[in-house]
Enzyme design. Sequence first.
Site, PDB file in Angstrom:
ATOM      1  N   GLU A 258       0.458  -0.926   0.118  1.00  0.00           N
ATOM      2  CA  GLU A 258       0.114   0.311  -0.145  1.00  0.00           C
ATOM      3  C   GLU A 258       0.911   0.749   0.361  1.00  0.00           C
ATOM      4  OE1 GLU A 258      -3.146  -0.009  -0.059  1.00  0.00           O
ATOM      5  OE2 GLU A 258      -3.162  -1.465  -0.479  1.00  0.00           O
ATOM      6  N   TRP A 261       2.264   1.929  -3.815  1.00  0.00           N
ATOM      7  CA  TRP A 261       1.050   2.433  -4.265  1.00  0.00           C
ATOM      8  C   TRP A 261       0.968   3.574  -4.350  1.00  0.00           C
ATOM      9  CZ3 TRP A 261      -2.326   1.292  -8.273  1.00  0.00           C
ATOM     10  CH2 TRP A 261      -2.367  -0.862  -8.086  1.00  0.00           C
ATOM     11  N   TRP A 290     -21.145  10.775 -20.326  1.00  0.00           N
ATOM     12  CA  TRP A 290     -21.830  10.793 -19.073  1.00  0.00           C
ATOM     13  C   TRP A 290     -23.381  10.839 -18.960  1.00  0.00           C
ATOM     14  CZ3 TRP A 290     -17.991   7.736 -16.469  1.00  0.00           C
ATOM     15  CH2 TRP A 290     -17.430   7.349 -16.760  1.00  0.00           C
ATOM     16  N   ASN A 325     -10.979   1.624   2.730  1.00  0.00           N
ATOM     17  CA  ASN A 325     -11.076   1.720   1.141  1.00  0.00           C
ATOM     18  C   ASN A 325     -11.283   0.565  -0.124  1.00  0.00           C
ATOM     19  OD1 ASN A 325      -8.733   2.262  -0.560  1.00  0.00           O
ATOM     20  ND2 ASN A 325      -8.246   0.237  -0.348  1.00  0.00           N
ATOM     21  N   TRP A 343     -16.271  10.331 -13.862  1.00  0.00           N
ATOM     22  CA  TRP A 343     -15.574  10.342 -11.855  1.00  0.00           C
ATOM     23  C   TRP A 343     -14.917  11.608 -11.713  1.00  0.00           C
ATOM     24  CZ3 TRP A 343     -10.521  11.775 -12.704  1.00  0.00           C
ATOM     25  CH2 TRP A 343      -9.842  12.264 -14.158  1.00  0.00           C
ATOM     26  N   TRP A 366      -9.504   7.000  -8.560  1.00  0.00           N
ATOM     27  CA  TRP A 366     -11.238   6.992  -9.214  1.00  0.00           C
ATOM     28  C   TRP A 366     -10.759   6.887 -10.629  1.00  0.00           C
ATOM     29  CZ3 TRP A 366     -16.208   8.331  -8.486  1.00  0.00           C
ATOM     30  CH2 TRP A 366     -16.362   8.509  -7.286  1.00  0.00           C
TER      31      TRP A 366
END
Length: 436
Positions: A258, A261, A290, A325, A343, A366
């Site tokens: 993590e 990341w 969208w 998360n 998004w 996102w």
Amino acid sequence: MKEKISIFWFRRDLRLDDNAGLYYALKSGFPVLPIFIFDTEILDKLGNKHDARVDFIHKTLEDLNKQLAAMGSAIVVKYGNPFEVWKSLTEAFEIAEVYTNHDYEKYAIARDTQIGKLLNAKGIGFYTHKDQVIFEKNEVLSGSKTPYTVFTPYSRKWRETLNDFYIKSYPTEKYFNNFLKITAEAIPTLAEIGFQETHISIPEKHIQENLIKNYDKSRDIPSIKGTSRLSVHLRFGTISVRKMVQQAIHLNQTWLNELIWRDFYMNILYHFPAVSDGQSFKKEYDAIEWRNNENEFERWCNGKTGYPIVDAGMRELNTTGFMHNRVRMITASFLIKHLLIDWRWGEAYFAEKLLDFDFAANNGGWQWAASSGCDAVPYFRIFNPTAQTQKFDPEHKYIKKWIPELNTFAYPTPIVEHTFARERVLKAYKQALEKK
């Protein structure tokens, strides 16, 4: 004649221990004045004047001031436009050098470039250091010397490159007697900078070893305390990432992943700055049409979609400034894939609400959910909220905590049917990607 000093500028590094830029400032040979600027360029864009993050920064500065007072020093806290603040600081003090730590966000880079030019024009050195990540810029590149855009090979190279040098702590405490001896000024109150105290609690700044040891088994269960909750402290630098990696190496490789990341998304932000301008990392995904139904977006924001796991997550976020998360992935996927809402709308809402909001990680998350990011989930993979609930909250412990009206007439019916939504979004994505 005024005494020549160095200044250390606190930003995303609100601690005295293991702080790279502060270490170099304290070794500069000049007494060090710590400063912090409540930046109006940032604060004026915050719509909520009960922003828990500003409250947290303010409380942290008060704590830093107490620590410095014990050494006969203090932090000078200013409120205003950084360029104007620095102009006045250069007039008030005989500054030899200024030290701070790198920031990788677009606004911060432009700000630091401007401040650096101002200081250099006055003969003042401006030095910035790596502090909030383990690896930055070009320190982890592929064999062809290009930035990684897929996490797994990046993480492999990250681990191969890691050695004790990169995670060794900076022994700032050896040089604490080099802080400038001054009497503390009053820190501007929250009200004076246009904000108010909040009652959202901040998780403790403490690594719980037993929790981390079981992280890989507990991190996906939202009803238990199975994650470290240290992300807000990483975001504002009240805890050192080097110390966290030192612990992660020994405690849990999934937890270390993590942290990798986090470096990965900072790396993407640095090498692909277009993501700062609202562009999809994969540009062809900007062709998606969208629906952007404002009423449905409002229902998502308020946790009233009729999908319990989604609604529980949004209510947790709105109430606490935190969202588990696993649930972040579910709620993001739902907004994009079930409601076909851009998004960027969700990204902006999370940016406003999350205590641990960090542009690189938020944008990366996102775009991952939207399938438009680097190393993102394929567009045809669509989370089924019911299946996710059965897997991660089968007894509805998490859901019931946040939705007391579950199974009553007060709880709304589902905003959209899953199979219909799935077919609709697949069609929209397919049409957009066929245009490329």
